[in-house]
Design a protein around this motif. Structure first.
Motif, PDB file in Angstrom:
ATOM      1  N   ASN A   1     -10.086  -7.605  -8.496  1.00 25.34           N
ATOM      2  CA  ASN A   1      -9.848  -6.208  -8.147  1.00 25.34           C
ATOM      3  C   ASN A   1     -11.146  -5.456  -7.861  1.00 25.34           C
ATOM      4  OD1 ASN A   1      -7.044  -6.331  -8.443  1.00 25.34           O
ATOM      5  ND2 ASN A   1      -7.227  -6.127 -10.652  1.00 25.34           N
TER       6      ASN A   1
ATOM      7  N   TRP B   1       0.683   7.099  -5.679  1.00 28.24           N
ATOM      8  CA  TRP B   1      -0.772   7.245  -5.789  1.00 28.24           C
ATOM      9  C   TRP B   1      -1.505   6.294  -4.845  1.00 28.24           C
ATOM     10  CZ3 TRP B   1      -3.611   3.048  -7.203  1.00 28.24           C
ATOM     11  CH2 TRP B   1      -2.935   2.028  -7.889  1.00 28.24           C
ATOM     12  N   ARG B   2      -0.995   5.066  -4.686  1.00 28.88           N
ATOM     13  CA  ARG B   2      -1.637   4.119  -3.764  1.00 28.88           C
ATOM     14  C   ARG B   2      -1.410   4.561  -2.321  1.00 28.88           C
ATOM     15  NH1 ARG B   2      -1.098  -1.260  -6.106  1.00 28.88           N
ATOM     16  NH2 ARG B   2       1.116  -1.040  -5.720  1.00 28.88           N
ATOM     17  N   LYS B   3      -0.239   5.075  -2.037  1.00 36.21           N
ATOM     18  CA  LYS B   3       0.069   5.598  -0.700  1.00 36.21           C
ATOM     19  C   LYS B   3      -0.896   6.740  -0.352  1.00 36.21           C
ATOM     20  CE  LYS B   3       3.757   7.905   1.860  1.00 36.21           C
ATOM     21  NZ  LYS B   3       5.153   8.367   1.819  1.00 36.21           N
TER      22      LYS B   3
ATOM     23  N   PHE C   1       0.795  -1.226   0.000  1.00 32.60           N
ATOM     24  CA  PHE C   1       0.000   0.000   0.000  1.00 32.60           C
ATOM     25  C   PHE C   1       0.827   1.275   0.000  1.00 32.60           C
ATOM     26  CE2 PHE C   1      -3.097  -3.107   1.520  1.00 32.60           C
ATOM     27  CZ  PHE C   1      -4.133  -2.833   0.654  1.00 32.60           C
TER      28      PHE C   1
ATOM     29  N   THR D   1      -4.511   5.377   0.100  1.00 32.06           N
ATOM     30  CA  THR D   1      -4.592   4.571   1.319  1.00 32.06           C
ATOM     31  C   THR D   1      -4.598   5.471   2.546  1.00 32.06           C
ATOM     32  OG1 THR D   1      -3.466   2.737   0.217  1.00 32.06           O
ATOM     33  CG2 THR D   1      -3.478   2.698   2.606  1.00 32.06           C
TER      34      THR D   1
END
Length: 185
Positions: A165, A80-82, A75, A85
């Protein structure tokens, strides 16, 4: 600003979306009536739906500042995922393979009055079997002298298996059972 953005992300976007994709039933939320501001939530982990289901099942007064432990290697590996999240789950990174430190970020959060959500299995189950729990969540609750709230999530793996997903079609049933908070005396 962060709290306002998180409220919009969690309560006005994520919860309505997840609740529209799965048929959620919450059991025993009354057990949280006398819960103090700071606590540790522990839940089984079988799907990427687990965190939004647990956070959405908690009353807003308990989920408002709740910080979810999230795998640093997944994560927090790309910007972008960080960002997403952190926004949606008030998440903090957990090293799933490293040694437990004497004072980590979860301890600091609890000391600052922030409740935390931990999946003590350390990873999602490959089937409906619950893996042995790592000692961190229990030790954290005891050390911080805060209640530990056990939560069982049923049906999330069938609703969104590891190989997908997005949740399966048809609003599969998911249940959230909230256990009696465990106090340390």
């Amino acid at each position: 600003m962060h709290a306002g953005a998180r409220f919009v992300a969690q309560r006005l976007l994520l919860k309505p979306l997840v609740w529209s994709l799965v048929d959620v039933t919450t059991h025993d939320a009354h057990r949280l009536d006398n819960l103090p501001r700071t606590f540790v939530v522990v839940a089984n982990h079988s799907s990427h739906l687990d965190a939004p289901l647990v956070m959405g099942a908690l009353p807003h007064r308990h989920s408002r500042y709740l910080a979810a432990a999230a795998a640093a290697d997944y994560f927090f590996d790309v910007w972008w995922r960080k960002g997403l999240t952190a926004l949606f789950f008030n998440a903090f990174p957990v090293d799933r393979v490293g040694e437990l430190r004497s004072k980590g970020l979860a301890t600091t959060l609890l000391e600052d009055g922030v409740p935390v959500l931990i999946f003590p299995e350390g990873t999602r189950s490959r089937d409906t079997t619950i893996a042995p729990f790592k000692a961190g969540a229990a030790a954290l609750s005891i050390k911080a002298q805060v209640p530990c709230v056990p939560i069982a999530v049923f049906g999330a793996q069938a609703a969104m298996p590891r190989t997908r997903n997005w949740p399966v079609r048809g609003r599969p049933p998911v249940a959230i059972a909230i256990g009696e908070p465990l106090e340390h005396r």
